[in-house]
Design a protein around this motif. Structure first.
Motif, PDB file in Angstrom:
ATOM      1  N   ALA A  83     -14.895   2.387  -5.384  1.00 24.91           N
ATOM      2  CA  ALA A  83     -14.192   2.171  -4.065  1.00 24.91           C
ATOM      3  C   ALA A  83     -15.327   1.967  -2.947  1.00 24.91           C
ATOM      4  CB  ALA A  83     -13.090   3.170  -4.137  1.00 24.91           C
ATOM      5  N   ALA A 126      -9.251  -4.970  -2.002  1.00 25.43           N
ATOM      6  CA  ALA A 126     -10.259  -3.891  -2.838  1.00 25.43           C
ATOM      7  C   ALA A 126      -9.152  -3.108  -3.773  1.00 25.43           C
ATOM      8  CB  ALA A 126     -10.501  -3.018  -1.677  1.00 25.43           C
ATOM      9  N   ARG A 127      -8.164  -2.896  -3.487  1.00 24.05           N
ATOM     10  CA  ARG A 127      -7.277  -2.299  -4.580  1.00 24.05           C
ATOM     11  C   ARG A 127      -7.275  -2.972  -5.934  1.00 24.05           C
ATOM     12  NH1 ARG A 127      -1.218  -0.271  -3.353  1.00 24.05           N
ATOM     13  NH2 ARG A 127      -0.980  -2.758  -3.336  1.00 24.05           N
ATOM     14  N   VAL A 163      -7.562  -3.972   2.506  1.00 26.39           N
ATOM     15  CA  VAL A 163      -7.558  -2.889   1.221  1.00 26.39           C
ATOM     16  C   VAL A 163      -6.912  -3.370   0.097  1.00 26.39           C
ATOM     17  CG1 VAL A 163      -6.478  -0.623   1.196  1.00 26.39           C
ATOM     18  CG2 VAL A 163      -7.496  -1.402   3.460  1.00 26.39           C
ATOM     19  N   LEU A 193     -16.628  -1.303  -2.743  1.00 22.83           N
ATOM     20  CA  LEU A 193     -15.636  -2.274  -2.344  1.00 22.83           C
ATOM     21  C   LEU A 193     -15.594  -2.163  -0.906  1.00 22.83           C
ATOM     22  CD1 LEU A 193     -13.015  -2.203  -5.179  1.00 22.83           C
ATOM     23  CD2 LEU A 193     -14.624  -4.199  -4.617  1.00 22.83           C
ATOM     24  N   LEU A 194     -15.256  -0.995  -0.418  1.00 23.18           N
ATOM     25  CA  LEU A 194     -15.152  -0.710   1.079  1.00 23.18           C
ATOM     26  C   LEU A 194     -16.185  -1.154   2.077  1.00 23.18           C
ATOM     27  CD1 LEU A 194     -13.565   2.978   0.880  1.00 23.18           C
ATOM     28  CD2 LEU A 194     -12.504   0.663   1.813  1.00 23.18           C
ATOM     29  N   ASN A 250      -5.457   4.794  -2.090  1.00 21.66           N
ATOM     30  CA  ASN A 250      -5.046   3.766  -2.477  1.00 21.66           C
ATOM     31  C   ASN A 250      -5.646   2.774  -3.494  1.00 21.66           C
ATOM     32  OD1 ASN A 250      -2.251   2.406  -1.396  1.00 21.66           O
ATOM     33  ND2 ASN A 250      -3.077   3.842   0.422  1.00 21.66           N
ATOM     34  N   ILE A 251      -7.170   2.734  -3.269  1.00 20.97           N
ATOM     35  CA  ILE A 251      -8.098   1.906  -4.117  1.00 20.97           C
ATOM     36  C   ILE A 251      -8.312   2.619  -5.366  1.00 20.97           C
ATOM     37  CG2 ILE A 251     -10.315   0.829  -4.322  1.00 20.97           C
ATOM     38  CD1 ILE A 251     -10.073   0.611  -0.976  1.00 20.97           C
ATOM     39  N   THR A 252      -8.472   3.967  -5.315  1.00 25.84           N
ATOM     40  CA  THR A 252      -9.091   4.692  -6.400  1.00 25.84           C
ATOM     41  C   THR A 252      -7.803   5.422  -7.452  1.00 25.84           C
ATOM     42  OG1 THR A 252      -8.844   6.818  -5.576  1.00 25.84           O
ATOM     43  CG2 THR A 252     -10.809   5.724  -5.268  1.00 25.84           C
ATOM     44  N   LEU A 261       0.974  -1.139   0.000  1.00 24.82           N
ATOM     45  CA  LEU A 261       0.046  -0.088   0.132  1.00 24.82           C
ATOM     46  C   LEU A 261       0.821   1.145  -0.181  1.00 24.82           C
ATOM     47  CD1 LEU A 261      -2.588  -0.964   2.635  1.00 24.82           C
ATOM     48  CD2 LEU A 261      -2.673  -1.479   0.343  1.00 24.82           C
ATOM     49  N   ALA A 301     -10.730  -3.024  -7.400  1.00 24.33           N
ATOM     50  CA  ALA A 301     -11.116  -1.904  -8.153  1.00 24.33           C
ATOM     51  C   ALA A 301     -10.744  -1.966  -9.719  1.00 24.33           C
ATOM     52  CB  ALA A 301     -10.346  -0.800  -7.572  1.00 24.33           C
ATOM     53  N   VAL A 332      -6.599   5.015   2.605  1.00 24.05           N
ATOM     54  CA  VAL A 332      -7.279   3.893   2.152  1.00 24.05           C
ATOM     55  C   VAL A 332      -7.942   4.153   0.988  1.00 24.05           C
ATOM     56  CG1 VAL A 332      -9.128   2.241   2.399  1.00 24.05           C
ATOM     57  CG2 VAL A 332      -7.373   2.615   4.089  1.00 24.05           C
TER      58      VAL A 332
END
Length: 215
Positions: free
Chosen positions: A113, A144-145, A141, A116-117, A94-96, A85, A148, A91
């Motif tokens: 995102a 999720a990343r 996380v 997903l969260l 990191n995902i977007t 990460l 995404a 958070v």
């Protein structure tokens, strides 16, 4: 379905993978197991297009392809062993980050995102930074990343190695919940009990380059 045929990889004089065949069935979870140094992570990196094979071919849904092409097309997602990460990003960021770099609008990336969260029980951590998260939260996380980018196949490198052993069951449940949504998954692990918990099929890789498949 993703197939790897006659995959060979050498590092200098050492043959790590020798004429290996792998079949990854749609919407199933394949566990790749074996001793340290047998080439489990090397195989995962070959599938992900991060390490080139010395020889062999790949077929995806009946059509010849390459790992590089699958990666470019977004077919493959990877959850790395150390999570990787970005410590300076929240958070949510990191995902977007990756979707927006690929041209998705910031608003659309955030909506995805946030879904997903919610799915991974991380809504309360959206604005947190990685240093403040538990190991289990970092794992979610990282998943999720990877999700995404809407991959078709999700790869995990030793998903329990950086976690407290007590979290093994929760990670297994998480992988199962992702499978229930139709995701094809490949899990590299040294933990045979964990492999039994998550896998529909197991590929055992030996140091000599031999292998066996078990349903």
């Amino acid at each position: 379905m993703l197939e790897l045929k006659n995959i060979t990889k050498r590092f200098g004089a050492q043959t790590v993978l020798d004429d290996l065949d792998v079949t990854i069935e749609d919407q199933k979870t394949l566990a790749i197991v074996g001793p340290s140094g047998a080439g489990k992570t090397t195989l995962l990196r070959i599938i992900a297009g991060l390490t080139p094979a010395d020889s062999g071919t790949m077929v995806y849904n009946g059509a010849p392809t390459t790992a590089a092409a699958l990666r470019k097309q977004g077919v493959i997602g990877v959850v790395f062993q150390g999570f990787e990460l970005f410590p300076n990003l929240t958070v949510l960021k990191n995902i977007t980050l990756a979707p927006t770099l690929q041209g998705v609008s910031a608003a659309a990336a955030e909506r995805h995102a946030e879904r997903l969260l919610a799915q991974l029980d991380l809504i309360a951590q959206a604005d947190a930074y990685p240093y403040s998260l538990s190991g289990g939260q970092k794992q979610r996380v990282a998943i999720a990343r990877a999700l995404a980018l809407d991959p078709q196949v999700l790869l995990y490198d030793e998903p329990t190695s950086a976690l407290d052993p007590n979290l093994r069951q929760s990670v297994a449940e998480l992988i199962d919940s992702v499978k229930q949504q139709g995701m094809t998954q490949v899990v590299v692990t040294h933990d045979m009990e964990f492999a039994k918990m998550v896998a529909d099929a197991t590929l055992t890789v030996a140091k000599q380059g031999s292998e066996s498949n078990e349903a």
